[in-house]
Each structure stands twice: as structure tokens, then as C-alpha cells.
Design a protein around this motif. Structure first.
Motif, mmCIF file in Angstrom:
data_model
loop_
_atom_site.group_PDB
_atom_site.id
_atom_site.type_symbol
_atom_site.label_atom_id
_atom_site.label_comp_id
_atom_site.label_asym_id
_atom_site.label_seq_id
_atom_site.Cartn_x
_atom_site.Cartn_y
_atom_site.Cartn_z
ATOM 1 N N ALA A 142 1.089 -1.290 0.221
ATOM 2 C CA ALA A 142 -0.511 0.100 -0.135
ATOM 3 C C ALA A 142 0.654 1.630 -0.134
ATOM 4 O O ALA A 142 0.428 1.757 -0.109
ATOM 5 N N LYS A 143 1.584 0.873 0.076
ATOM 6 C CA LYS A 143 2.981 2.262 0.102
ATOM 7 C C LYS A 143 2.178 3.424 1.570
ATOM 8 O O LYS A 143 2.251 4.312 1.168
ATOM 9 N N ASP A 144 1.584 2.916 2.286
ATOM 10 C CA ASP A 144 1.912 3.725 3.659
ATOM 11 C C ASP A 144 3.089 3.588 4.715
ATOM 12 O O ASP A 144 2.952 2.459 5.151
ATOM 13 N N ALA A 145 3.789 4.753 4.803
ATOM 14 C CA ALA A 145 4.435 4.811 5.289
ATOM 15 C C ALA A 145 4.430 4.869 7.127
ATOM 16 O O ALA A 145 5.073 3.958 8.055
ATOM 17 N N ALA A 199 9.377 -3.437 11.961
ATOM 18 C CA ALA A 199 8.877 -3.536 11.089
ATOM 19 C C ALA A 199 9.469 -1.965 10.318
ATOM 20 O O ALA A 199 8.999 -1.797 8.582
ATOM 21 N N ALA A 200 9.376 -0.903 11.076
ATOM 22 C CA ALA A 200 9.973 0.463 11.099
ATOM 23 C C ALA A 200 11.286 0.656 9.994
ATOM 24 O O ALA A 200 11.525 1.207 9.200
ATOM 25 N N ALA A 201 12.457 -0.646 9.991
ATOM 26 C CA ALA A 201 13.617 -0.505 9.116
ATOM 27 C C ALA A 201 12.726 -0.917 7.974
ATOM 28 O O ALA A 201 14.115 -0.825 6.962
ATOM 29 N N TYR A 202 12.307 -1.255 7.841
ATOM 30 C CA TYR A 202 11.303 -1.407 6.255
ATOM 31 C C TYR A 202 11.593 -0.057 4.815
ATOM 32 O O TYR A 202 11.497 -0.055 4.574
ATOM 33 N N ILE A 220 10.387 1.935 0.749
ATOM 34 C CA ILE A 220 9.028 2.615 -0.268
ATOM 35 C C ILE A 220 9.742 3.999 -0.231
ATOM 36 O O ILE A 220 9.299 4.385 -1.272
ATOM 37 N N GLU A 221 10.556 4.381 -0.225
ATOM 38 C CA GLU A 221 11.309 5.148 -0.850
ATOM 39 C C GLU A 221 12.718 5.647 -1.783
ATOM 40 O O GLU A 221 12.706 6.030 -2.554
ATOM 41 N N ALA A 222 12.678 3.732 -2.039
ATOM 42 C CA ALA A 222 13.207 3.289 -2.745
ATOM 43 C C ALA A 222 12.630 2.712 -3.820
ATOM 44 O O ALA A 222 12.823 2.194 -4.788
ATOM 45 N N THR A 223 11.479 3.586 -4.427
ATOM 46 C CA THR A 223 10.513 3.365 -5.381
ATOM 47 C C THR A 223 10.654 4.659 -6.111
ATOM 48 O O THR A 223 10.636 5.916 -6.109
ATOM 49 N N GLY A 224 10.465 4.627 -7.493
ATOM 50 C CA GLY A 224 10.231 5.490 -8.294
ATOM 51 C C GLY A 224 11.335 5.903 -10.305
ATOM 52 O O GLY A 224 11.849 4.375 -10.290
ATOM 53 N N PRO A 225 11.652 6.633 -10.326
ATOM 54 C CA PRO A 225 12.539 6.504 -11.432
ATOM 55 C C PRO A 225 13.986 5.890 -11.145
ATOM 56 O O PRO A 225 14.221 5.844 -10.089
#
Ligand SMILES: N[C@@H](Cc1c[nH]c[nH+]1)C(=O)O
Length: 376
Positions: free
Chosen positions: A194-197, A207-210, A214-219
Motif C-alpha cells: 500500500a506504500k503506507d509509511a 517493521a519501521a526498519a523497512y 518505500i522511498e526507494a521507488t520511482g525513476p
């Protein structure tokens, strides 16, 4: 008793009419011809097989996704194929078990699923693809991704985006440097999907260590830098995967857009270290997908493999590949030798069966006047 209208088809199944049926066949031909030039040879598995042979070969092919029926002959449950990759895996592990590796096979045909996707209503789709059996190395991934791009480009597709993913990354991290309990793992997967930080951080400190994922997404390049920083914070735990992604991306042409979504799992039920989705500009949802996987073999270790599948129906629906040949009407008594010569030049001819037929009504642009085509 309610009458079923004679034109009604089951939900999610439909006819392809002219000119799209031809466009679909033409696109399939171009893709298969391109993969054949790289040494991939065609196999034609059957439309249905025993349910268990379809589900056992690839991990996590789920029985509930299949359209099933009881075979009156064997009294066993049959299933329509939902994905030809599993069938190619069966062929490689059985009838072509002793063929030299790597083994390169291609396929094309319809596949059927129990449920349509959220984006498209069809349950039956055309699938085309190629599988490289015997390796899931970086070199195998480079070959597969580049042939997929070449095949689509040869078929005329433009505006291609490839989205890379690492399907088993979360499992590998949870079993190694960032341990998670079984329930936590499920929750982390769901929130990463869900990309829900906020929700991810709220699960637990582990879990927060993951969160950096989420930020390593995109171009691609910017996302890869973030993924590298994340790996560095874990003593290089995923450096080899990052090197793999870089090796795969390197030979891809500048005209292809690359993106990274390292935790994307949707559609990657059986792929392991590497996965990719293919998008084309102007089309919603993927038009193809691929990656690395393992084929189960009786009494032996699993065999590594890499492949891709294309689902060209959205392209065809949009009128892609509609190349209408010139149609020539041949009146009764026409010169058959001349007509054959014109067909050899690329004309499609429509011969009158009786006097007085109207060629224009047969969608012909020309008619054969003596030995020359004449426009209507
Ligand atoms: N058949 C897979 C893609 C794939 C081919 N080979 C490996 N993965 C799919 O359609 O999702």
C-alpha cells in the motif's frame, strides 16, 4: 426455464472480430519471430491439463485461480492453463529433461483465469512469451529483458517502461538482517504494497526498519541510490541484488524508461530474486511481466529459469497492429493468372461467386478491370 440468448458468452470471455483477430495474430507472429532469432524454439502445450500438474511445478500457482472441470474420461480434475510458464516448466522438467541447458523455449496462446483483474474484465487473455531454462543469472536476466524489449519494438510498440522489482526481497530481509515474526511479516508486506509509511512505522520498531524501501521507488537511478544507501546501512546485505539490477539495466537503450519498485509483489507469485513489469505509453496496467523462478523436479533440486510473458490484448483493443491490406474485387470471369500475380504483390482478393455482386459492399477499394485494378 430461463433461455440463454444464443449470443451470450460467459462473463469475461469474448470473440475477436476482424480486423482485430488478424492484428492479434500478426503481433504474435512478430514477437515469436523475434524471439526465434535469438534461438528460442516454440512449444505448444495443451489448453488444459490435470490441475495438480499445473499447480505443483511452480511455487505458489494457486488452485483457486484456475477454471476447473472434472474430466469425464479420467475422472480427475482438469484446469485450463492460467499461465503457460508453468506448462513450459513441466515440459522442461519431463519430456525435455535431458535436452542440453540452457534451454530456450517460446509459446503463444490463450490463458484463462477464474477471476478477471481489477483493471480489465477479461478472464481469457492472449499470452506470448519466452523462457530460458537452466539459469537465473544476471546474464540470463539481461538476455530476457532485452529480448522482451526487442520483440515489442519489432512489433511497433513505443513508449516502453520497464519496472524492476525484487519479489523475494522482503522474505530474504526478514529471514536475515531485519528479522520479523510471521504476523509482522504479513503486515509489513501489506503496508509496503500500500506504500503506507505511517501504517508501516506503526506496526513495530522492527517493521519501521523497512521504511527506506518505500522511498526507494520511482525513476531508476534515484531509486537505486536510495536502495544502495539502505544496503549500506545493512552492511551490504543486498549489494549482490543491486549489482544484478545495475547489470540488467546497463544495456537497455535510452529510449526505454526504467523505474524501480523493489517491494512490488502483485503478479509475482512465483518469481524469486528478480521481476519486471512492462508498460506501454497510453495503456493502463502492464502489457507484460517476467523474472526469475525455480522449476520443481521430481527427486532432484529445483531448476533455475528466467522468462517473460506479454499480454497484448490491450494493445489490440486500441487498434494497434491494424494494417489493412488493399482489397481487390474479382468479377465473375476475371483473369485468374493476373489475380494470382496481384495476390503475390500483396493484394487480398475477393472473388465474386455470381454475377451482379457489389465489391464495394465487400469492403474492396478496387476491382479488377481486365488486367488492371481500378479504384471504386
Ligand atoms: N508468466 C509470468 C511471467 C513470467 C514468465 N517467465 C517468468 N515469469 C506472468 O505472466 O506473470
Amino acid at each position: 426455464m430461463t433461455m440463454i440468448p444464443p449470443s451470450l458468452l460467459p462473463e469475461g470471455l469474448s470473440d475477436r472480430l476482424p480486423p482485430q483477430a488478424e492484428a492479434s495474430a500478426r503481433l504474435a507472429r512478430r514477437v515469436l519471430d523475434t524471439v526465434a532469432t535469438h534461438g528460442y524454439e516454440r512449444v505448444m502445450p495443451p489448453l488444459a491439463e490435470f490441475e495438480d500438474t499445473l499447480t505443483q511445478r511452480l511455487k505458489s500457482m494457486r488452485a483457486q485461480d484456475l477454471v476447473r472441470a472434472v474430466d469425464p474420461v479420467s475422472q480427475r480434475t482438469l484446469a485450463f492453463r492460467p499461465d503457460m510458464t508453468a506448462q513450459v516448466g513441466r515440459i522442461a522438467a519431463t519430456r525435455l529433461r535431458s535436452a542440453p541447458r540452457p534451454l530456450r523455449l517460446s509459446y503463444a496462446g490463450p490463458v484463462i483465469r477464474q477471476k478477471a483483474s481489477q483493471l480489465r474484465p477479461e478472464r481469457e487473455k492472449m499470452q506470448l512469451g519466452a523462457e530460458l531454462i537452466g539459469s537465473d543469472s544476471n546474464a540470463a536476466a539481461v538476455e530476457i529483458v532485452n529480448i522482451a524489449i526487442e520483440a515489442l519494438t519489432a512489433a511497433g510498440v513505443t513508449g516502453i517502461t520497464i519496472d524492476f522489482t525484487l519479489p523475494d526481497l522482503i522474505d530474504a530481509l526478514a529471514a536475515g538482517p531485519l528479522p520479523l515474526g510471521a504476523e509482522e511479516l504479513e503486515a509489513v508486506r501489506a503496508e509496503l504494497d500500500a506504500k503506507d509509511a505511517g501504517a508501516l512505522v506503526a506496526i513495530s520498531p522492527a517493521a519501521a526498519a523497512y521504511l527506506p524501501l518505500i522511498e526507494a521507488t520511482g525513476p531508476f537511478h534515484a531509486a537505486m541510490e536510495r536502495l544502495e544507501a539502505f544496503s549500506a546501512s545493512l552492511d551490504g546485505a543486498i549489494d549482490s541484488r543491486i549489482a544484478g539490477l545495475r547489470a540488467i539495466a546497463k544495456p537497455i537503450g535510452w529510449d526505454i524508461t526504467l523505474t524501480l519498485d523493489p517491494t512490488e509483489r502483485h503478479g509475482f507469485e512465483f518469481q524469486n530474486w528478480f521481476g519486471f513489469s512492462i508498460f506501454a505509453e497510453g495503456f493502463i496496467g502492464e502489457i507484460g511481466r517476467g523474472g526469475s523462478y525455480a522449476i520443481a523436479r521430481a527427486g532432484e533440486t529445483d531448476e533455475p529459469a528466467m522468462g517473460f510473458s506479454l499480454y497484448p490484448d490491450p494493445l489490440i483493443d486500441a487498434g494497434f497492429g491494424d494494417e489493412r491490406p488493399r482489397r481487390l474485387f474479382l468479377p465473375v470471369g476475371h483473369d485468374a493468372v493476373r489475380a494470382a500475380a496481384l495476390r503475390a504483390e500483396g493484394w487480398h482478393t475477393v472473388a465474386a461467386l455470381a454475377d451482379g455482386e457489389d465489391g464495394a459492399a465487400q469492403r474492396c477499394s478496387h476491382w479488377l478491370d481486365g488486367s488492371e485494378p481500378r479504384a471504386y
